[in-house]
Design a protein around this motif. Structure first.
Motif, PDB file in Angstrom:
ATOM      1  N   GLY A   1     -29.311  85.063 -24.748  1.00 37.61           N
ATOM      2  CA  GLY A   1     -28.641  83.671 -24.406  1.00 37.61           C
ATOM      3  C   GLY A   1     -27.992  83.315 -25.667  1.00 37.61           C
ATOM      4  O   GLY A   1     -28.593  83.375 -26.626  1.00 37.61           O
ATOM      5  N   GLY A   2     -26.862  82.565 -25.362  1.00 39.28           N
ATOM      6  CA  GLY A   2     -26.427  81.695 -26.584  1.00 39.28           C
ATOM      7  C   GLY A   2     -25.767  80.404 -26.229  1.00 39.28           C
ATOM      8  O   GLY A   2     -25.003  80.275 -25.156  1.00 39.28           O
ATOM      9  N   CYS A   3     -26.228  79.248 -26.674  1.00 43.22           N
ATOM     10  CA  CYS A   3     -25.639  77.927 -26.054  1.00 43.22           C
ATOM     11  C   CYS A   3     -25.571  77.048 -27.201  1.00 43.22           C
ATOM     12  O   CYS A   3     -25.986  77.319 -28.349  1.00 43.22           O
ATOM     13  CB  CYS A   3     -26.745  77.434 -25.057  1.00 43.22           C
ATOM     14  SG  CYS A   3     -28.515  77.414 -25.824  1.00 43.22           S
ATOM     15  N   LEU A   4     -24.750  76.121 -27.167  1.00 41.31           N
ATOM     16  CA  LEU A   4     -24.307  75.454 -28.330  1.00 41.31           C
ATOM     17  C   LEU A   4     -24.659  73.664 -27.811  1.00 41.31           C
ATOM     18  O   LEU A   4     -24.339  73.422 -26.493  1.00 41.31           O
ATOM     19  CB  LEU A   4     -22.728  75.338 -28.413  1.00 41.31           C
ATOM     20  CG  LEU A   4     -22.085  74.353 -29.665  1.00 41.31           C
ATOM     21  CD1 LEU A   4     -22.394  74.755 -30.863  1.00 41.31           C
ATOM     22  CD2 LEU A   4     -20.753  74.353 -29.520  1.00 41.31           C
ATOM     23  N   ARG A   5     -25.250  73.144 -28.689  1.00 36.30           N
ATOM     24  CA  ARG A   5     -25.525  71.705 -28.440  1.00 36.30           C
ATOM     25  C   ARG A   5     -24.774  71.014 -29.633  1.00 36.30           C
ATOM     26  O   ARG A   5     -25.252  71.328 -30.749  1.00 36.30           O
ATOM     27  CB  ARG A   5     -26.978  71.275 -28.419  1.00 36.30           C
ATOM     28  CG  ARG A   5     -27.239  69.761 -28.180  1.00 36.30           C
ATOM     29  CD  ARG A   5     -28.707  69.511 -28.315  1.00 36.30           C
ATOM     30  NE  ARG A   5     -29.048  68.311 -28.720  1.00 36.30           N
ATOM     31  CZ  ARG A   5     -29.635  67.310 -28.067  1.00 36.30           C
ATOM     32  NH1 ARG A   5     -29.878  67.408 -26.699  1.00 36.30           N
ATOM     33  NH2 ARG A   5     -29.990  65.947 -28.685  1.00 36.30           N
TER      34      ARG A   5
ATOM     35  N   VAL B   1     -22.465  84.424 -32.704  1.00 38.17           N
ATOM     36  CA  VAL B   1     -23.367  85.534 -31.985  1.00 38.17           C
ATOM     37  C   VAL B   1     -23.343  86.597 -33.048  1.00 38.17           C
ATOM     38  O   VAL B   1     -24.540  87.200 -33.200  1.00 38.17           O
ATOM     39  CB  VAL B   1     -22.580  86.181 -30.683  1.00 38.17           C
ATOM     40  CG1 VAL B   1     -23.115  87.116 -30.211  1.00 38.17           C
ATOM     41  CG2 VAL B   1     -22.662  84.936 -29.584  1.00 38.17           C
ATOM     42  N   LYS B   2     -22.116  87.092 -33.833  1.00 40.72           N
ATOM     43  CA  LYS B   2     -22.413  87.903 -34.851  1.00 40.72           C
ATOM     44  C   LYS B   2     -23.411  87.593 -35.834  1.00 40.72           C
ATOM     45  O   LYS B   2     -24.283  88.429 -36.284  1.00 40.72           O
ATOM     46  CB  LYS B   2     -20.836  88.223 -35.509  1.00 40.72           C
ATOM     47  CG  LYS B   2     -19.955  88.557 -34.716  1.00 40.72           C
ATOM     48  CD  LYS B   2     -18.597  88.702 -35.358  1.00 40.72           C
ATOM     49  CE  LYS B   2     -17.541  89.151 -34.550  1.00 40.72           C
ATOM     50  NZ  LYS B   2     -15.936  89.140 -35.304  1.00 40.72           N
ATOM     51  N   LEU B   3     -23.478  86.450 -36.246  1.00 41.65           N
ATOM     52  CA  LEU B   3     -24.328  85.999 -37.489  1.00 41.65           C
ATOM     53  C   LEU B   3     -25.729  86.277 -36.683  1.00 41.65           C
ATOM     54  O   LEU B   3     -26.502  86.694 -37.522  1.00 41.65           O
ATOM     55  CB  LEU B   3     -24.177  84.689 -37.942  1.00 41.65           C
ATOM     56  CG  LEU B   3     -25.136  84.056 -38.786  1.00 41.65           C
ATOM     57  CD1 LEU B   3     -25.117  84.742 -40.127  1.00 41.65           C
ATOM     58  CD2 LEU B   3     -24.584  82.540 -39.191  1.00 41.65           C
ATOM     59  N   CYS B   4     -26.025  85.483 -35.513  1.00 43.00           N
ATOM     60  CA  CYS B   4     -27.377  85.773 -35.132  1.00 43.00           C
ATOM     61  C   CYS B   4     -27.867  86.811 -34.970  1.00 43.00           C
ATOM     62  O   CYS B   4     -28.909  87.626 -35.272  1.00 43.00           O
ATOM     63  CB  CYS B   4     -27.545  85.039 -33.589  1.00 43.00           C
ATOM     64  SG  CYS B   4     -27.265  83.266 -33.683  1.00 43.00           S
ATOM     65  N   GLU B   5     -27.061  88.130 -34.413  1.00 42.58           N
ATOM     66  CA  GLU B   5     -27.392  89.539 -34.188  1.00 42.58           C
ATOM     67  C   GLU B   5     -27.490  90.114 -35.576  1.00 42.58           C
ATOM     68  O   GLU B   5     -28.605  90.767 -35.815  1.00 42.58           O
ATOM     69  CB  GLU B   5     -25.949  90.179 -33.837  1.00 42.58           C
ATOM     70  CG  GLU B   5     -26.013  89.815 -31.951  1.00 42.58           C
ATOM     71  CD  GLU B   5     -24.661  90.573 -31.548  1.00 42.58           C
ATOM     72  OE1 GLU B   5     -24.691  90.444 -30.137  1.00 42.58           O
ATOM     73  OE2 GLU B   5     -23.948  91.123 -32.280  1.00 42.58           O
ATOM     74  N   ASN B   6     -27.043  89.995 -36.697  1.00 42.47           N
ATOM     75  CA  ASN B   6     -27.100  90.319 -37.788  1.00 42.47           C
ATOM     76  C   ASN B   6     -28.642  89.754 -38.498  1.00 42.47           C
ATOM     77  O   ASN B   6     -29.342  90.396 -38.960  1.00 42.47           O
ATOM     78  CB  ASN B   6     -26.110  89.856 -39.029  1.00 42.47           C
ATOM     79  CG  ASN B   6     -24.798  90.640 -38.810  1.00 42.47           C
ATOM     80  OD1 ASN B   6     -24.945  91.925 -38.261  1.00 42.47           O
ATOM     81  ND2 ASN B   6     -23.673  90.069 -39.097  1.00 42.47           N
ATOM     82  N   LEU B   7     -28.915  88.322 -38.349  1.00 40.91           N
ATOM     83  CA  LEU B   7     -29.970  87.691 -38.498  1.00 40.91           C
ATOM     84  C   LEU B   7     -31.290  88.449 -37.786  1.00 40.91           C
ATOM     85  O   LEU B   7     -32.231  88.609 -38.576  1.00 40.91           O
ATOM     86  CB  LEU B   7     -30.167  86.268 -38.312  1.00 40.91           C
ATOM     87  CG  LEU B   7     -29.205  85.650 -39.396  1.00 40.91           C
ATOM     88  CD1 LEU B   7     -29.090  84.250 -38.906  1.00 40.91           C
ATOM     89  CD2 LEU B   7     -29.855  85.535 -40.762  1.00 40.91           C
TER      90      LEU B   7
ATOM     91  N   SER C   1     -40.332  71.271 -32.215  1.00 45.04           N
ATOM     92  CA  SER C   1     -40.075  72.658 -32.686  1.00 45.04           C
ATOM     93  C   SER C   1     -38.934  73.013 -31.629  1.00 45.04           C
ATOM     94  O   SER C   1     -39.044  72.813 -30.342  1.00 45.04           O
ATOM     95  CB  SER C   1     -41.053  73.812 -32.995  1.00 45.04           C
ATOM     96  OG  SER C   1     -41.741  73.645 -32.104  1.00 45.04           O
ATOM     97  N   ASP C   2     -38.002  74.043 -32.087  1.00 44.04           N
ATOM     98  CA  ASP C   2     -37.305  74.622 -31.031  1.00 44.04           C
ATOM     99  C   ASP C   2     -37.684  75.442 -30.107  1.00 44.04           C
ATOM    100  O   ASP C   2     -38.419  76.439 -30.505  1.00 44.04           O
ATOM    101  CB  ASP C   2     -35.832  75.092 -32.017  1.00 44.04           C
ATOM    102  CG  ASP C   2     -35.111  74.124 -32.610  1.00 44.04           C
ATOM    103  OD1 ASP C   2     -35.248  72.841 -32.293  1.00 44.04           O
ATOM    104  OD2 ASP C   2     -34.102  74.343 -33.489  1.00 44.04           O
ATOM    105  N   PRO C   3     -37.296  75.345 -28.692  1.00 46.30           N
ATOM    106  CA  PRO C   3     -38.246  76.001 -27.729  1.00 46.30           C
ATOM    107  C   PRO C   3     -37.564  77.494 -27.716  1.00 46.30           C
ATOM    108  O   PRO C   3     -38.196  78.363 -27.271  1.00 46.30           O
ATOM    109  CB  PRO C   3     -37.720  75.300 -26.603  1.00 46.30           C
ATOM    110  CG  PRO C   3     -36.435  74.592 -26.752  1.00 46.30           C
ATOM    111  CD  PRO C   3     -36.547  74.287 -28.126  1.00 46.30           C
ATOM    112  N   GLY C   4     -36.361  77.805 -28.284  1.00 47.11           N
ATOM    113  CA  GLY C   4     -35.493  79.169 -28.327  1.00 47.11           C
ATOM    114  C   GLY C   4     -36.196  80.043 -29.435  1.00 47.11           C
ATOM    115  O   GLY C   4     -37.230  80.131 -29.792  1.00 47.11           O
ATOM    116  N   GLY C   5     -35.256  80.834 -29.519  1.00 46.54           N
ATOM    117  CA  GLY C   5     -35.414  81.990 -30.497  1.00 46.54           C
ATOM    118  C   GLY C   5     -34.843  81.697 -31.841  1.00 46.54           C
ATOM    119  O   GLY C   5     -35.762  81.664 -32.785  1.00 46.54           O
ATOM    120  N   LEU C   6     -33.659  81.467 -32.206  1.00 45.47           N
ATOM    121  CA  LEU C   6     -33.323  81.233 -33.602  1.00 45.47           C
ATOM    122  C   LEU C   6     -32.126  80.248 -33.363  1.00 45.47           C
ATOM    123  O   LEU C   6     -31.338  80.022 -32.424  1.00 45.47           O
ATOM    124  CB  LEU C   6     -32.574  82.408 -33.884  1.00 45.47           C
ATOM    125  CG  LEU C   6     -32.250  82.667 -35.667  1.00 45.47           C
ATOM    126  CD1 LEU C   6     -33.360  82.594 -36.395  1.00 45.47           C
ATOM    127  CD2 LEU C   6     -31.501  83.931 -35.545  1.00 45.47           C
TER     128      LEU C   6
END
Length: 366
Positions: A215-219, A183-189, A239-244
């Motif tokens: 949202g944050g989820c792990l696959r 989550v930290k890395l995503c927020e920075n990006l 292509s990935d349906p989400g954000g990042l």
């Protein structure tokens, strides 16, 4: 809300098929000729052609230095990667190599547990949380050669520890540590991506619904050995349906392929302790196609299993997603009609991976 409560057919674990030492894969996994991997030429790269060269590797350490020139260079590298590739690898990203290794090792332990222990966590198409072996609910669909584990981490209202694996015993603690760092890395990006658009650094995050509601989820993807890798895929082109998406790949076995120009499939060779970052459809829509969500797929190996961890950072489910008004002009009108992530991801959950067909359907008529 997903209307499907159960799978249309009995679930077969791909790992069980692989371990049964079959010589030929069942027809359910054989792809049409046009979708099969061209394995003999999968690794060709042309270093003199940026379109077919290896995807960029970016040192994020350049952002946290007093060297203004190096900072600017790093921002520019990320901008070019998002606009030209939609994919890039990052090193010096802030997560310890030890935690990365422990995460991979722990999930490998899970997939090596006896099948009856894994099946305690069997999932359904209602939420997809848990241990699964297919995407989509179309009866008779051609399936991918993979099993997986899917769970929610953010927002906290969706986090359900009863859906997390109970074994190995240390799994939940490592999961918590890993997802916190993700989550930290995503927020920075997200801040970096906003700044590179010439916007305030919180614009993209706010478009996702804010930090607390994003949202944050792990696959966790498990690709068993396959006796006929030339006939199937571990994960079909999409292509990935989400954000990042932040992927922790298997450094020992390459398998991720990215579609380049000219329809070449480029096999990504993971850098040591790097993450692979890619833009999802929601950010392509928000940026009015300035940032690109690129098709990718996964090939499988006849000799080795492969494991990867994909963390998806997504908008809040009911927030309208449409091109940001700050990026629109008379010459650059909105390319996409408004949707929500809840509506959008239903396509993947019901139809399975289908190239870029869904985002193309949302293009505004010109």
């Amino acid at each position: 809300m997903n209307m499907f409560q159960d799978w249309p057919e009995p679930i077969v674990r791909v790992q069980s098929l692989s371990q049964s030492n079959i010589k030929a894969i069942p027809n359910r996994y054989v792809k049409p000729l046009s979708q099969r991997p061209n394995l003999p030429s999968q690794n060709h790269h042309n270093k003199h052609n940026p379109v077919t060269a290896a995807i960029p590797i970016i040192d994020l350490g350049g952002l946290y230095t007093n060297d203004i020139t190096l900072q600017a260079k790093t921002f520019d590298e990320i901008s070019k990667a998002c606009t030209e590739w939609g994919f890039f690898q990052v090193v010096n990203h802030g997560m310890s190599p030890h935690l990365m290794d422990r995460a991979i090792e722990t999930w490998r332990e899970f997939f090596h547990l006896p099948m009856e222990l894994k099946n305690v966590h069997a999932n359904s198409p209602k939420t997809y949380e848990g241990y699964g072996s297919r995407l989509g609910v179309e009866k008779g669909a051609i399936l991918d050669w993979s099993d997986y584990y899917y769970l929610h981490y953010r927002p906290s209202s969706l986090k359900d520890y009863t859906k997390w694996p109970s074994l190995p015993l240390h799994c939940r603690g490592i999961l918590e540590d890993y997802c916190t760092e993700m989550v930290k890395l995503c927020e920075n990006l997200m801040k970096i991506l906003s700044r590179n658009l010439g916007l305030r650094e919180d614009i993209l995050q706010n478009a996702f619904g804010g930090k607390e509601e994003s949202g944050g989820c792990l696959r966790v993807n498990y690709y068993p050995k396959c006796p006929q890798p030339e006939l199937t895929l571990g994960l079909s082109a999409h292509s990935d349906p989400g954000g990042l998406t932040i992927l922790l790949p298997d450094e020992q076995v390459a398998g991720l392929q990215v579609r380049g120009c000219g329809d070449d499939w480029i096999t990504v060779e993971p850098a040591p302790h790097a993450f692979i970052v890619n833009i999802g459809d929601q950010i392509q829509m928000l940026t009015n196609s300035i940032y690109k969500s690129i098709e990718h797929r996964v090939i499988v190996s006849p000799a080795n299993e492969r494991l990867s961890l994909a963390f998806f950072y997504n908008p809040k489910g009911n927030v309208p997603i449409e091109p940001l008004k700050e990026l629109l002009t008379e010459d650059s009108p909105a390319l996409y009609s408004s949707t929500t992530y809840d509506q959008y991801r239903q396509f993947m959950r019901t139809q399975g991976p289908r190239s870029k067909s869904h985002i193309d359907e949302l293009r505004s008529p010109r």
